[in-house]
Design a protein around this motif. Structure first.
Motif, short mmCIF file in Angstrom:
data_model
loop_
_atom_site.label_atom_id
_atom_site.label_comp_id
_atom_site.label_asym_id
_atom_site.label_seq_id
_atom_site.Cartn_x
_atom_site.Cartn_y
_atom_site.Cartn_z
N THR A 221 -2.66 3.08 -2.19
CA THR A 221 -1.62 3.28 -3.20
C THR A 221 -2.02 2.82 -4.61
O THR A 221 -1.82 3.56 -5.58
N PRO A 222 -2.58 1.61 -4.78
CA PRO A 222 -2.91 1.16 -6.15
C PRO A 222 -4.01 1.97 -6.82
O PRO A 222 -4.15 1.92 -8.04
N PHE A 223 -4.78 2.73 -6.03
CA PHE A 223 -5.91 3.46 -6.58
C PHE A 223 -5.56 4.87 -7.03
O PHE A 223 -6.41 5.58 -7.57
N PHE A 224 -4.32 5.29 -6.81
CA PHE A 224 -3.87 6.61 -7.23
C PHE A 224 -3.19 6.52 -8.58
O PHE A 224 -2.46 5.56 -8.87
N CYS A 225 -3.41 7.53 -9.41
CA CYS A 225 -2.69 7.59 -10.69
C CYS A 225 -1.31 8.20 -10.50
O CYS A 225 -0.39 7.91 -11.27
N CYS A 226 -1.16 9.03 -9.48
CA CYS A 226 0.14 9.60 -9.15
C CYS A 226 0.90 8.59 -8.29
O CYS A 226 0.33 7.99 -7.38
N PRO A 227 2.20 8.35 -8.56
CA PRO A 227 2.94 7.39 -7.73
C PRO A 227 3.03 7.87 -6.28
O PRO A 227 3.09 9.07 -6.01
N VAL A 228 3.02 6.90 -5.38
CA VAL A 228 3.07 7.19 -3.94
C VAL A 228 4.31 6.52 -3.35
O VAL A 228 4.52 5.31 -3.52
N ALA A 229 5.13 7.30 -2.67
CA ALA A 229 6.29 6.79 -1.95
C ALA A 229 5.96 6.80 -0.46
O ALA A 229 5.22 7.66 0.03
N HIS A 230 6.50 5.83 0.26
CA HIS A 230 6.21 5.70 1.69
C HIS A 230 7.49 5.69 2.49
O HIS A 230 8.33 4.79 2.31
N LEU A 231 7.65 6.66 3.40
CA LEU A 231 8.74 6.62 4.37
C LEU A 231 8.18 5.96 5.63
O LEU A 231 7.38 6.55 6.35
N VAL A 232 8.56 4.72 5.88
CA VAL A 232 8.06 3.97 7.02
C VAL A 232 8.81 4.45 8.26
O VAL A 232 10.02 4.31 8.36
N SER A 233 8.07 5.02 9.20
CA SER A 233 8.71 5.75 10.30
C SER A 233 8.94 4.92 11.55
O SER A 233 9.62 5.38 12.48
N MET A 234 8.39 3.70 11.63
CA MET A 234 8.58 2.86 12.81
C MET A 234 8.81 1.42 12.39
O MET A 234 8.59 1.06 11.24
N GLY A 235 9.24 0.61 13.33
CA GLY A 235 9.39 -0.81 13.08
C GLY A 235 8.06 -1.52 13.14
O GLY A 235 7.00 -0.90 13.30
N SER A 236 8.10 -2.83 13.02
CA SER A 236 6.89 -3.65 13.01
C SER A 236 6.14 -3.53 14.34
O SER A 236 6.69 -3.79 15.41
N LEU A 237 4.84 -3.14 14.26
CA LEU A 237 4.01 -3.01 15.46
C LEU A 237 2.65 -3.68 15.33
O LEU A 237 2.03 -4.01 16.33
N SER A 238 2.19 -3.87 14.09
CA SER A 238 0.83 -4.34 13.85
C SER A 238 0.83 -5.39 12.75
O SER A 238 1.43 -5.19 11.69
N ASP A 239 0.14 -6.51 12.99
CA ASP A 239 0.08 -7.56 11.97
C ASP A 239 -0.56 -7.05 10.69
O ASP A 239 -0.09 -7.34 9.59
#
Length: 358
Positions: A117-135
């Protein structure tokens, strides 16, 4: 509608091509949001692994090896990407075309998009599709939310609560469907439905036990994601009145579901939302679910179904025995009011606008 149409690039899940069912509820969410954005005059392009079966939406198919599904891994496992990763290939494509878009929307539950995400010049939105699974994934999701406020969306508060260090603001998108595609049924047959990916975290064996105890046939629909798990169920419950109907299209699925007395939701993990719940309710079918995750924010206990103690098969059975108290019209109306595709489009558009400063 917003005063200015957006140019949106949707990046799909990397665990399967769109239309195959491997993406679970992500596929339905992406489809409905994309169709509604197009209807509202926005430009939408969808990036998917090659092999998609959809032909009614603008797709770019990217070759490569699929990602391992997150729910098959342990919390402390390292991040793994296969050789010639389709995930990496999809995001390389996004990098190349990013200047053509106002916003990139990530639908994949993968570490890499958050890291990039920080490396893109275009903004990135994230739809998080699951609950916590991985540290590791938890850490990068929380970090992204902190560094890019407002760019994270979750389906429900129950899902977001599984990320205890998450800071505000986050957006709750819920979900939605085109209710007109689901036919209401007032008088069901003596049968129950179970719908979803067939894998251990979905707890199908509890639904099979309900069928065995009540003697009511159970219609099972969904992708067999774990074949050994499915075979174990068949061996353990050889006399249960169950029928596996396969992975069905929306049209085929709702023909079966609408004639059922109830849909059983037996999930052993925190469902982010539970699209199958609103699909059933749209047909007038009550939902009997464990009080765990997203379904507790969808089902009105005693009115559109029953919420029972997690992992309590006896609770599910009690719900089945009390279905006569549920008004099927109320089930349908609850979806028309709260979970229509128009309502979903309003929420998605509001989220996109907030990110883009409109």
């Amino acid at each position: 509608m917003t005063t200015k149409p957006h140019k949106l690039l949707f990046i799909s899940t990397s665990v399967g091509a769109l239309g195959t069912g491997l993406g679970g509820g992500v596929e339905l969410s992406l489809r409905n949001i994309a169709q509604e954005m197009l209807r509202r005059g926005h430009k939408v392009q969808i990036v998917t692994p090659a092999g998609a079966t959809w032909n009614d939406l603008p797709l770019v198919e990217i070759p490569g090896n699929l990602q391992i599904i997150a729910q098959s891994q342990e919390r402390t496992d390292p991040i793994i990407m296969p050789e010639n990763s389709v995930l990496a290939n999809m995001w390389e494509y996004a990098r190349q075309v990013q200047t053509d878009y106002d916003l990139i929307v990530n639908f994949a539950y993968d570490w890499l998009p958050f890291y990039l995400t920080p490396f893109f010049c275009c903004p990135v939105a994230h739809l998080v599709s699951m609950g916590s699974l991985s540290d590791a994934l938890d850490k990068i999701i929380v970090q992204t939310g902190k560094n890019f406020p407002g760019t994270l969306a979750f389906h429900t508060a129950a899902q977001a609560e599984t990320f205890p260090t998450l800071t505000q603001p986050v957006f709750y998108l819920q979900s939605g469907i085109d209710v007109s595609l689901y036919e209401f049924c007032e008088s069901p047959k003596r049968q129950l439905a179970w719908l979803g990916r067939i894998s251990p975290e979905k707890g199908l064996e509890d639904g099979v036990r309900v069928a065995e105890i009540t003697g009511i046939p159970l219609k099972i629909m969904g992708k067999i994601q774990d074949a050994s798990y499915w075979q174990n169920i068949l061996q353990e419950y050889p006399n249960a009145p169950i029928e596996y109907l396969g992975f069905l299209s929306q049209r085929e699925m709702q023909k079966i579901v609408r004639e059922c007395q109830a849909l059983l939701m037996t999930h052993r993990w925190v469902e982010a939302f539970g699209n199958v719940a609103i699909e059933a309710l749209a047909c007038g079918v009550p939902v009997i679910s464990y009080r765990r995750g997203g379904p507790r924010e969808i089902i009105q206990d005693g009115k559109t179904g029953f919420l029972v103690e997690p992992d309590s098969v006896s609770g599910l059975v009690d719900g089945v025995l009390n279905l006569s108290t549920i008004n099927r019209d109320s089930c349908r109306r609850s979806v028309e009011r709260d979970f229509s595709v128009t309502a979903l489009g309003d929420r998605a558009e509001k989220w996109f606008d907030s990110i883009l400063g409109n």
